[in-house]
Design a protein around this motif. Sequence first.
Motif, PDB file in Angstrom:
ATOM      1  N   ILE A  13       4.067   9.773   1.967  1.00 36.62           N
ATOM      2  CA  ILE A  13       4.335   8.237   1.555  1.00 36.62           C
ATOM      3  C   ILE A  13       4.079   7.440   2.548  1.00 36.62           C
ATOM      4  O   ILE A  13       3.632   6.269   2.264  1.00 36.62           O
ATOM      5  CB  ILE A  13       6.063   8.372   1.111  1.00 36.62           C
ATOM      6  CG1 ILE A  13       6.479   9.153   0.310  1.00 36.62           C
ATOM      7  CG2 ILE A  13       6.440   6.921   1.046  1.00 36.62           C
ATOM      8  CD1 ILE A  13       7.913   9.451  -0.015  1.00 36.62           C
ATOM      9  N   LEU A  54      11.758   5.789   1.631  1.00 32.22           N
ATOM     10  CA  LEU A  54      11.217   7.192   0.853  1.00 32.22           C
ATOM     11  C   LEU A  54      11.227   6.987  -0.789  1.00 32.22           C
ATOM     12  O   LEU A  54      10.420   7.029  -1.390  1.00 32.22           O
ATOM     13  CB  LEU A  54      11.631   8.335   1.291  1.00 32.22           C
ATOM     14  CG  LEU A  54      11.522   8.672   3.127  1.00 32.22           C
ATOM     15  CD1 LEU A  54      12.187   9.925   3.281  1.00 32.22           C
ATOM     16  CD2 LEU A  54       9.920   8.364   3.462  1.00 32.22           C
ATOM     17  N   ASP A  55      12.538   6.686  -0.963  1.00 29.90           N
ATOM     18  CA  ASP A  55      12.774   6.108  -2.437  1.00 29.90           C
ATOM     19  C   ASP A  55      13.883   5.334  -2.601  1.00 29.90           C
ATOM     20  O   ASP A  55      14.656   5.498  -1.613  1.00 29.90           O
ATOM     21  CB  ASP A  55      12.791   7.446  -3.402  1.00 29.90           C
ATOM     22  CG  ASP A  55      13.719   8.340  -3.126  1.00 29.90           C
ATOM     23  OD1 ASP A  55      15.029   8.119  -2.719  1.00 29.90           O
ATOM     24  OD2 ASP A  55      13.545   9.642  -2.830  1.00 29.90           O
ATOM     25  N   GLN A  76      10.532  -1.199  -1.376  1.00 34.16           N
ATOM     26  CA  GLN A  76      10.739   0.124  -2.181  1.00 34.16           C
ATOM     27  C   GLN A  76       9.756   1.323  -1.520  1.00 34.16           C
ATOM     28  O   GLN A  76       9.430   1.168  -0.303  1.00 34.16           O
ATOM     29  CB  GLN A  76      10.443   0.036  -3.587  1.00 34.16           C
ATOM     30  CG  GLN A  76      10.815  -1.093  -4.262  1.00 34.16           C
ATOM     31  CD  GLN A  76      10.223  -1.285  -5.731  1.00 34.16           C
ATOM     32  OE1 GLN A  76      10.330  -0.608  -6.673  1.00 34.16           O
ATOM     33  NE2 GLN A  76       9.638  -2.577  -5.768  1.00 34.16           N
ATOM     34  N   SER A  77       9.715   2.333  -2.306  1.00 28.51           N
ATOM     35  CA  SER A  77       9.022   3.631  -1.418  1.00 28.51           C
ATOM     36  C   SER A  77       7.879   3.163  -0.861  1.00 28.51           C
ATOM     37  O   SER A  77       6.872   2.409  -1.488  1.00 28.51           O
ATOM     38  CB  SER A  77       8.755   4.567  -2.778  1.00 28.51           C
ATOM     39  OG  SER A  77       8.331   5.739  -2.147  1.00 28.51           O
TER      40      SER A  77
END
Length: 225
Positions: A13, A54-55, A76-77
């Motif tokens: 990510i 990460l999410d 966001q992610s």
Amino acid sequence: MILAEHLARIISIFPSLTDISEQDWNHEGIKVIEMVPNYIIEEGHFLEHVVLILDGTVRMYKISTSGREITMYRIQSGECCPLMTSSILGETEYEATACVETAGLVLLIPSGIFREWVDRYRNFRQFIFKSFAKRIVVMSNLLDSVNFKSIRGRISEFLIHMTEKNGNIDTLHITHDYLSVELGTAREVISRTLKGLEKEEIIKLSRGKITIVNRGALQRYMEFN
């Protein structure tokens, strides 16, 4: 200590963290935790950690002395909050309020370790600076909208943006209160403007729902501003 499965996901990510050494990952205080919906970090705090998403979703907003809110942006992610990182790098108070909208996992990096990584790792430093640049553009657009666009134009722009985000579905399940918070305008102003658009047969209002009837007219209000 970061678990191997967490580390693999973190790197996927946040590729800018690829260069971080195993020794640095093992520093005490670095951890992955789950965000709790509606958890709030209030403005004015000195932050002890940087948060990398990460999410999930976190909304950043400001509150006026009268209690009115305006949404600045969301992270966001794969993102972090530049106001948060600048606060830690500058060792100053956090200048916004953050609220968890959608639960998810986040990576917490203690502030001292974060500053060391920014100094030591070029790719990570570039990621942080790019985050600054991206949000400066967002904030510039927000200031331009608040100061130079009519409320009718701002509402039109918001409705068009939201429907495009939702796959051009013309019905949005949002309230007048939600719009007032997103746009930083009194609910009465939002309601009055929406009713005006409804009289012009541009939108249709029902409880907790707004349906676009004439998308072209909304786009013209955007262009007029």
